[in-house]
Design a protein around this motif. Sequence first.
Motif, PDB file in Angstrom:
ATOM      1  N   LEU A   3      43.239  50.972  37.320  1.00 39.24           N
ATOM      2  CA  LEU A   3      43.170  50.309  38.831  1.00 39.24           C
ATOM      3  C   LEU A   3      44.383  51.405  39.704  1.00 39.24           C
ATOM      4  CD1 LEU A   3      43.902  46.418  38.364  1.00 39.24           C
ATOM      5  CD2 LEU A   3      41.552  47.733  38.365  1.00 39.24           C
ATOM      6  N   GLN A   4      44.841  52.687  38.736  1.00 34.46           N
ATOM      7  CA  GLN A   4      45.385  53.602  39.615  1.00 34.46           C
ATOM      8  C   GLN A   4      44.498  54.131  40.998  1.00 34.46           C
ATOM      9  OE1 GLN A   4      48.847  55.473  38.206  1.00 34.46           O
ATOM     10  NE2 GLN A   4      47.401  55.291  36.649  1.00 34.46           N
ATOM     11  N   GLY A   5      44.887  54.547  41.890  1.00 34.71           N
ATOM     12  CA  GLY A   5      43.379  55.162  42.985  1.00 34.71           C
ATOM     13  C   GLY A   5      44.806  55.229  44.267  1.00 34.71           C
ATOM     14  N   PRO A   6      43.899  55.924  44.925  1.00 35.74           N
ATOM     15  CA  PRO A   6      44.865  56.385  46.295  1.00 35.74           C
ATOM     16  C   PRO A   6      45.309  54.682  47.083  1.00 35.74           C
ATOM     17  CG  PRO A   6      42.451  57.290  47.051  1.00 35.74           C
ATOM     18  CD  PRO A   6      42.567  56.212  45.288  1.00 35.74           C
ATOM     19  N   GLY A   7      46.532  54.292  47.801  1.00 36.82           N
ATOM     20  CA  GLY A   7      46.778  53.174  47.969  1.00 36.82           C
ATOM     21  C   GLY A   7      47.264  52.253  46.847  1.00 36.82           C
ATOM     22  N   VAL A   8      47.155  53.156  45.536  1.00 38.07           N
ATOM     23  CA  VAL A   8      47.697  52.003  44.172  1.00 38.07           C
ATOM     24  C   VAL A   8      48.381  52.848  42.659  1.00 38.07           C
ATOM     25  CG1 VAL A   8      46.687  49.823  42.613  1.00 38.07           C
ATOM     26  CG2 VAL A   8      44.920  50.267  45.219  1.00 38.07           C
ATOM     27  N   ALA A   9      49.534  52.407  43.107  1.00 35.56           N
ATOM     28  CA  ALA A   9      50.127  53.193  41.936  1.00 35.56           C
ATOM     29  C   ALA A   9      50.944  52.477  41.014  1.00 35.56           C
ATOM     30  CB  ALA A   9      51.378  53.959  43.238  1.00 35.56           C
ATOM     31  N   LEU A  10      51.119  52.580  39.990  1.00 34.40           N
ATOM     32  CA  LEU A  10      51.138  51.883  39.055  1.00 34.40           C
ATOM     33  C   LEU A  10      52.889  51.767  38.882  1.00 34.40           C
ATOM     34  CD1 LEU A  10      51.197  50.094  36.353  1.00 34.40           C
ATOM     35  CD2 LEU A  10      50.547  52.153  34.766  1.00 34.40           C
ATOM     36  N   ALA A  11      53.642  50.832  38.183  1.00 33.74           N
ATOM     37  CA  ALA A  11      55.057  50.967  37.876  1.00 33.74           C
ATOM     38  C   ALA A  11      55.571  50.827  36.513  1.00 33.74           C
ATOM     39  CB  ALA A  11      56.348  50.591  38.793  1.00 33.74           C
ATOM     40  N   ASP A  12      55.771  51.375  35.636  1.00 35.16           N
ATOM     41  CA  ASP A  12      55.773  51.171  33.985  1.00 35.16           C
ATOM     42  C   ASP A  12      56.507  51.146  33.215  1.00 35.16           C
ATOM     43  OD1 ASP A  12      54.668  51.620  31.508  1.00 35.16           O
ATOM     44  OD2 ASP A  12      54.253  53.531  31.289  1.00 35.16           O
ATOM     45  N   LEU A  13      56.576  49.544  33.695  1.00 36.20           N
ATOM     46  CA  LEU A  13      58.440  49.089  32.886  1.00 36.20           C
ATOM     47  C   LEU A  13      58.043  49.138  31.594  1.00 36.20           C
ATOM     48  CD1 LEU A  13      60.648  48.439  34.679  1.00 36.20           C
ATOM     49  CD2 LEU A  13      59.315  48.339  35.880  1.00 36.20           C
ATOM     50  N   THR A  14      57.004  48.910  31.027  1.00 38.15           N
ATOM     51  CA  THR A  14      56.277  48.477  29.665  1.00 38.15           C
ATOM     52  C   THR A  14      57.056  49.383  29.015  1.00 38.15           C
ATOM     53  OG1 THR A  14      54.593  46.683  30.832  1.00 38.15           O
ATOM     54  CG2 THR A  14      54.434  47.465  28.183  1.00 38.15           C
ATOM     55  N   SER A  15      55.774  51.114  28.962  1.00 41.18           N
ATOM     56  CA  SER A  15      56.624  52.172  28.111  1.00 41.18           C
ATOM     57  C   SER A  15      58.238  51.965  27.867  1.00 41.18           C
ATOM     58  CB  SER A  15      55.586  52.998  28.676  1.00 41.18           C
ATOM     59  OG  SER A  15      54.686  52.912  28.663  1.00 41.18           O
ATOM     60  N   ILE A  16      59.353  52.439  29.104  1.00 42.10           N
ATOM     61  CA  ILE A  16      60.562  52.152  29.266  1.00 42.10           C
ATOM     62  C   ILE A  16      61.025  50.687  28.584  1.00 42.10           C
ATOM     63  CG2 ILE A  16      62.505  51.746  30.419  1.00 42.10           C
ATOM     64  CD1 ILE A  16      61.086  53.713  32.733  1.00 42.10           C
ATOM     65  N   TRP A  17      60.770  50.315  28.736  1.00 40.28           N
ATOM     66  CA  TRP A  17      61.528  49.167  27.605  1.00 40.28           C
ATOM     67  C   TRP A  17      60.749  48.845  26.457  1.00 40.28           C
ATOM     68  CZ3 TRP A  17      63.278  47.281  31.800  1.00 40.28           C
ATOM     69  CH2 TRP A  17      64.592  45.908  32.215  1.00 40.28           C
ATOM     70  N   ALA A  18      59.966  49.552  26.081  1.00 41.51           N
ATOM     71  CA  ALA A  18      59.274  49.868  24.821  1.00 41.51           C
ATOM     72  C   ALA A  18      60.082  50.582  23.514  1.00 41.51           C
ATOM     73  CB  ALA A  18      58.046  50.221  24.146  1.00 41.51           C
ATOM     74  N   ARG A  19      60.942  51.791  24.914  1.00 40.62           N
ATOM     75  CA  ARG A  19      61.427  52.510  24.284  1.00 40.62           C
ATOM     76  C   ARG A  19      62.477  52.115  24.220  1.00 40.62           C
ATOM     77  NH1 ARG A  19      62.542  56.313  20.691  1.00 40.62           N
ATOM     78  NH2 ARG A  19      63.735  58.178  21.664  1.00 40.62           N
ATOM     79  N   PHE A  20      63.161  51.124  25.250  1.00 37.36           N
ATOM     80  CA  PHE A  20      64.918  50.546  25.231  1.00 37.36           C
ATOM     81  C   PHE A  20      64.985  49.515  23.868  1.00 37.36           C
ATOM     82  CE2 PHE A  20      65.742  49.827  30.058  1.00 37.36           C
ATOM     83  CZ  PHE A  20      66.317  50.977  30.001  1.00 37.36           C
ATOM     84  N   LEU A  21      64.357  49.181  23.229  1.00 37.37           N
ATOM     85  CA  LEU A  21      64.068  48.583  22.001  1.00 37.37           C
ATOM     86  C   LEU A  21      63.733  48.876  20.733  1.00 37.37           C
ATOM     87  CD1 LEU A  21      61.758  45.173  22.757  1.00 37.37           C
ATOM     88  CD2 LEU A  21      63.970  45.856  23.017  1.00 37.37           C
ATOM     89  N   GLU A  22      63.187  50.788  21.203  1.00 38.53           N
ATOM     90  CA  GLU A  22      63.352  51.868  19.671  1.00 38.53           C
ATOM     91  C   GLU A  22      64.739  52.007  19.321  1.00 38.53           C
ATOM     92  OE1 GLU A  22      60.851  54.491  20.344  1.00 38.53           O
ATOM     93  OE2 GLU A  22      59.097  53.130  20.040  1.00 38.53           O
ATOM     94  N   LEU A  23      65.404  52.263  20.670  1.00 41.29           N
ATOM     95  CA  LEU A  23      66.687  52.439  20.625  1.00 41.29           C
ATOM     96  C   LEU A  23      67.568  51.574  20.215  1.00 41.29           C
ATOM     97  CD1 LEU A  23      66.336  55.937  23.209  1.00 41.29           C
ATOM     98  CD2 LEU A  23      66.220  55.388  21.031  1.00 41.29           C
ATOM     99  N   LYS A  24      67.556  49.631  20.909  1.00 42.47           N
ATOM    100  CA  LYS A  24      68.686  49.296  21.120  1.00 42.47           C
ATOM    101  C   LYS A  24      68.143  47.860  20.827  1.00 42.47           C
ATOM    102  CE  LYS A  24      70.931  49.876  24.139  1.00 42.47           C
ATOM    103  NZ  LYS A  24      71.786  49.696  25.678  1.00 42.47           N
TER     104      LYS A  24
END
Length: 393
Positions: free
Chosen positions: A334-355
């Motif tokens: 759905l990204q495009g002009p005026g629509v951005a993605l805040a990807d917390l999912t990928s960050i949390w996935a990495r958190f759970l790999e490390l901690k």
Amino acid sequence: MPSNRLARRIKTFARITSVFVLVVSGVATADEPPAPAWNYSAELMRPFWKGPVMEGESVLFIKDAGDGEARASVLFPIRKVLAVRDSAGAVTYEEGRDYLWKPGSREIVLPPGSRIVASTPAELRRPPKSQMFELTHRDGNGEIFFGAKLEYHALQTCITYAHDEGQWTAPVPMFDPKALPRTVKKLAGREPVSIVVLGDSISTGCNASGWAGAAPFQPGYPELVRRQLQERYQGEVNLTNLSVGGMDTGWALTMIDKVVEPHPDLVVVAFGMNDSAGRSAADYRANTEAVVARVRERLPDAEFILVATMLGNPAWTRLRHEAFAEYRDALATLQGPGVALADLTSIWARFLELKQDWDQTGNGVNHPNDFGHRVYAQVITSLLTPDEAKRSE
């Protein structure tokens, strides 16, 4: 749309989650004094993946079943520990007496006699049906301990340490001047900016210390976003938070009138945790796309940040854990002009790999703690803030 059976599952899950919020939320009276203010810190709000210092990363020390030694891991190999404090910020612990570490290691160990709180894995579980909510552990051995307010906050410790840069490997938000141009232009011009947040209990600020009325009184991520943008741009930023615990993208479609009422420049749409009880990625995408479209019918210039949610505790049987990545990928389309993605999912996935989940959870199952709320705000504000280093080149 979901089948009737699936719809019932989602509604049941939403009711359970909304009860979490109703049980732990108090009602302020006119006689109550105002809550103490959180001490804003630019260092705390700097994106954790930038710079050589990690500020206030939360961990929960776990005692080894064999030797009784307690340890916890941080995200990056440590060059130097700068401060170790309790989550309230009231106690600063002493190296040698309270904790030990080795350069290049991610592990911190508690020596005998340490004043730092440590728990056993068994203490983070409860017998079946012994809590207000059934939080059955995936291994079938009892239930996950539920923290209604700041129970996990009291068990966690905050570590500030120096580390080598460039060690974070998961995706991070990148500022794109073409993504949210109208909002960024107004911020840069110090014009008043109106933000609406529409989400679930995470977006109400659940399990942030300020939400629970205890030190250090940090607000949840929506207010952190407002404060950070106001501090960064030195202009007026107004926030309307319409979030309600237990809600999902189906409910979001009923809120369009409320969303457009403040004439927002930016709408933050943040769902997924409650949808994950059973809603398909296709329906999740369709609902989110419809929210954007219906708001733009009324406010054609409105811009959007779509939040791909943090991960819930993978040990909780109620969650369809694979849904989180599916939802993130659906939002990305759905990204495009005026629509951005805040990807917390990928960050949390990495958190759970490390901690472990208990290192940054606010309630044990599906909310962030203070550190997690700051990460939310860091990701969202990065989409609205040019990189200073690149601007100076």
